[in-house]
Enzyme design. Structure first.
Site, PDB file in Angstrom:
ATOM      1  N   VAL A  77       0.874  -1.182   0.000  1.00 36.84           N
ATOM      2  CA  VAL A  77       0.000   0.000   0.000  1.00 36.84           C
ATOM      3  C   VAL A  77       0.913   1.235   0.000  1.00 36.84           C
ATOM      4  CG1 VAL A  77      -1.870  -1.197   1.215  1.00 36.84           C
ATOM      5  CG2 VAL A  77      -0.151   0.014   2.559  1.00 36.84           C
ATOM      6  N   ALA A  79       3.177   4.310   0.983  1.00 34.60           N
ATOM      7  CA  ALA A  79       3.914   4.577   2.222  1.00 34.60           C
ATOM      8  C   ALA A  79       3.187   5.634   3.049  1.00 34.60           C
ATOM      9  CB  ALA A  79       5.319   5.061   1.874  1.00 34.60           C
ATOM     10  N   SER A 131      11.763  -4.194  -6.108  1.00 38.22           N
ATOM     11  CA  SER A 131      11.968  -3.349  -7.287  1.00 38.22           C
ATOM     12  C   SER A 131      11.684  -4.105  -8.572  1.00 38.22           C
ATOM     13  CB  SER A 131      13.409  -2.836  -7.317  1.00 38.22           C
ATOM     14  OG  SER A 131      13.603  -2.052  -8.471  1.00 38.22           O
ATOM     15  N   LYS A 185      16.634  -0.300  -0.210  1.00 32.14           N
ATOM     16  CA  LYS A 185      15.731   0.090  -1.313  1.00 32.14           C
ATOM     17  C   LYS A 185      15.750   1.607  -1.522  1.00 32.14           C
ATOM     18  CE  LYS A 185      12.731  -0.406  -4.624  1.00 32.14           C
ATOM     19  NZ  LYS A 185      11.864   0.686  -4.752  1.00 32.14           N
ATOM     20  N   HIS A 188      18.837   2.301  -3.385  1.00 30.97           N
ATOM     21  CA  HIS A 188      18.598   1.827  -4.754  1.00 30.97           C
ATOM     22  C   HIS A 188      17.876   2.920  -5.546  1.00 30.97           C
ATOM     23  CE1 HIS A 188      15.713   0.275  -7.715  1.00 30.97           C
ATOM     24  NE2 HIS A 188      16.554  -0.712  -7.967  1.00 30.97           N
ATOM     25  N   ASN A 189      16.853   3.485  -4.934  1.00 30.04           N
ATOM     26  CA  ASN A 189      16.086   4.515  -5.634  1.00 30.04           C
ATOM     27  C   ASN A 189      16.901   5.791  -5.842  1.00 30.04           C
ATOM     28  OD1 ASN A 189      14.045   2.636  -5.424  1.00 30.04           O
ATOM     29  ND2 ASN A 189      12.474   4.152  -4.969  1.00 30.04           N
ATOM     30  N   GLU A 192      18.826   5.136  -8.753  1.00 28.97           N
ATOM     31  CA  GLU A 192      17.863   5.194  -9.878  1.00 28.97           C
ATOM     32  C   GLU A 192      17.661   6.653 -10.325  1.00 28.97           C
ATOM     33  OE1 GLU A 192      14.144   2.906  -9.185  1.00 28.97           O
ATOM     34  OE2 GLU A 192      13.099   4.806  -9.498  1.00 28.97           O
TER      35      GLU A 192
HETATM   36  C1  6PG Z   1      11.330   0.299  -8.322  1.00 21.89           C
HETATM   37  C2  6PG Z   1      10.984   1.760  -8.373  1.00 21.89           C
HETATM   38  C3  6PG Z   1       9.653   2.008  -7.749  1.00 21.89           C
HETATM   39  C4  6PG Z   1       9.031   3.347  -8.077  1.00 21.89           C
HETATM   40  C5  6PG Z   1       9.843   4.531  -7.672  1.00 21.89           C
HETATM   41  C6  6PG Z   1       9.419   5.782  -8.363  1.00 21.89           C
HETATM   42  O1  6PG Z   1      12.393   0.023  -7.799  1.00 21.89           O
HETATM   43  O2  6PG Z   1      10.552  -0.514  -8.818  1.00 21.89           O
HETATM   44  O3  6PG Z   1      11.955   2.489  -7.690  1.00 21.89           O
HETATM   45  O4  6PG Z   1       9.807   1.764  -6.388  1.00 21.89           O
HETATM   46  O5  6PG Z   1       8.754   3.397  -9.429  1.00 21.89           O
HETATM   47  O6  6PG Z   1       9.713   4.670  -6.308  1.00 21.89           O
HETATM   48  O7  6PG Z   1       9.864   6.812  -7.615  1.00 21.89           O
HETATM   49  P1  6PG Z   1       9.534   8.325  -7.902  1.00 21.89           P
HETATM   50  O8  6PG Z   1       8.054   8.433  -8.097  1.00 21.89           O
HETATM   51  O9  6PG Z   1      10.018   9.034  -6.674  1.00 21.89           O
HETATM   52  O10 6PG Z   1      10.299   8.662  -9.136  1.00 21.89           O
END
Ligand code: 6PG
Length: 482
Positions: A77, A79, A131, A185, A188-189, A192
């Site tokens: 759900v 956060a 992810s 995670k 990781h983001n 990303e």
């Molecule tokens: C993942 C992504 C996922 C999500 C992001 C988007 O690993 O699958 O990171 O968790 O798409 O959280 O983040 P934003 O909306 O902050 O760009």
């Protein structure tokens, strides 16, 4: 009470929740999902493959009653308060030893609090990063669990079965104590965000600076995706340049999208945590900053008029530029990972999470948004589990040095033509500062001591010193004479 027969339960049958459950069902687990919305439970059951054991219910208690003990329940759900409200509904109905899993992108501090509170009630609470988006959930995500090791052992067979596989190994592993899963995670983001920023800067230079069409961009990104920086993000970027708009049919969709980047918070949290540790992660910071700057649309429009900003054509040889940009992108991508992984190394010690870095790199090799061929090089580097920073690995150092001329040239031509290049510049600055044994920060120490008596250390011995900087020469000599 009904017979207990389901292996795993899910609260929330949105896209991620239902796809992950269906993935589990494909691997022979009996799964049950709860959602208040009957349309969602119906759709969920209808999407299941034949011969799988799948059930959707609209009452939480119905799910709780039909789970094997100890119950394993995941929530997917949004956060924040939604997580707390699911927990408060679940807790009174559960038994000691049951496991509640938050598979969303919760802030690790919230996860820590929840672990402590539920521990007192005899329940296990685990924060697990997942992810890979919708497709990942259905076909194999990268899974980042942390928390109670006993609870992890209970769910490990299910997670291993559904996770993406890289070289036949499931992309899941125990990543540390307490809220380590959500911490990993979050970082990781952050990485990303950094890589996405670098890709958007590359797009800007190619499209606006060199006049590349979407067809040219599609072709070039496909080429890059077949080489040493093959990655999920490059692959989808290539696909994006190929997508026509459905409304205005002679346009490409990317050209119709408003240049205002959204964010749900994980990148910002990574930056905030980087500052708190403190660990420098400037490429990630610059990516967060550029998303924020992108939302100031009205101000940008006004400024463009005031400065009469024109996008300049970069006068260059295309083939050479492509090669340099390739190298610059590879260089800055490595730096983005280096910053995130170094942050995890420090956080693991400072926050006592015992995060196994080689395991993190292994888990990121498949299924996740930042999966990339580069992870193979990092796996080698982290054979040294004590490695503090990728930049300290000989092979990575050799790669960076080889690509250095490329990033120098790209940054120079971007600067000369007024293109913002926050991610590339932050990466290059980090590289140049990190590999210096001496920095000009001695001057900052002198200034701090001058105006605030903040003291300094010396290069020729131990101790803390303070100087009366404004003492006049005559006074000194007078003192000396005394
Ligand atoms: C993942 C992504 C996922 C999500 C992001 C988007 O690993 O699958 O990171 O968790 O798409 O959280 O983040 P934003 O909306 O902050 O760009």
């Amino acid at each position: 009470m009904n017979d207990v027969k389901y292996d795993f339960g899910m609260v929330g049958l949105g896209v991620m929740g239902s796809n992950l459950l269906l993935n589990m069902a494909d691997h022979g687990f009996a799964v049950i999902g709860y959602d208040k919305n009957p349309d969602k439970t119906k759709l969920f059951e209808a999407s299941a493959d034949k011969d799988t054991i799948v059930k959707g219910v609209n009452k939480l208690q119905d799910m709780i009653d039909q789970l094997k003990m100890p119950r394993k329940i995941m929530m997917l759900v949004p956060a924040g308060i939604a997580v707390d409200s699911v927990i408060s509904e679940l807790v009174p109905a559960l038994d000691k030893g049951d496991i509640i899993i938050d598979g969303g992108n919760s802030h690790y501090i919230d996860t820590l609090k929840r672990i402590k509170i539920l521990e007192q009630q005899g329940l296990h609470f685990m924060g697990i990063g997942i992810s890979g988006g919708e497709e990942g959930a259905r076909r194999g995500p990268s899974i980042m669990p942390g928390g109670d090791k006993e609870a992890y052992k209970e769910i490990e067979p299910i997670l291993k079965a559904v996770a993406a596989k890289a070289d036949g190994q499931p992309c899941v592993g125990y990543l540390g104590k307490d809220a380590a899963g959500h911490y990993v995670k979050m970082v990781h983001n952050g990485i990303e965000y950094a890589i996405m920023e670098l890709l958007s800067e590359s797009y800007d230079l190619l499209h606006n600076g060199l006049g590349y069409t979407n067809e040219d961009l599609h072709k070039l990104f496909l080429e890059w995706d077949n080489g040493e920086m093959k990655s999920f993000l490059i692959e989808i970027t290539a696909a994006i340049f190929n997508k026509k708009d459905e409304k205005v049919t002679d346009k490409f969709l990317v050209d119709m999208i408003l240049d205002k980047a959204g964010a749900k918070g994980t990148g910002k949290w990574t930056s905030q945590e980087g500052l708190d540790l403190p660990m420098p992660i400037p490429t990630i910071d610059s990516a967060v900053m550029m998303r924020n700057l992108s939302s100031l649309i009205d101000e940008r429009i006004a400024a463009q008029k005031l400065y009469n900003t024109k996008l300049k054509t970069i006068d260059t040889d295309k083939n050479e530029f492509e090669k340099n940009l390739h190298d610059a992108l590879l260089f800055a991508t490595i730096i983005s990972y280096a910053q995130g992984l170094a942050m995890l190394t420090t956080a693991s010690i400072e926050l006592k999470m015992d995060i196994p870095l080689p395991e993190v790199v292994r888990v990121w090799r498949g299924g996740c948004i930042i999966r990339s061929a580069l992870l193979d090089n990092f796996t080698k580097a982290y054979e040294n589990a004590e490695l503090k920073n990728l930049l300290l690995d000989e092979n990575i150092a050799a790669m960076l040095q080889q690509k250095e001329p490329g990033i120098q040239k790209i940054i120079s031509s971007a600067a000369l033509n007024n293109y913002p290049l926050a991610g590339f510049m932050a990466s290059f600055t980090y590289y140049n500062a990190y590999r210096r044994n001496l920095l000009p920060t001695n001057l900052i120490q002198a200034q701090r001591d001058f105006f605030g008596a903040h003291t300094y250390e010396r290069i020729d011995g131990v101790g803390i010193f303070h100087t009366e900087w404004e003492t006049k020469a005559e006074t000194i000599s007078t003192k000396h004479l005394d």
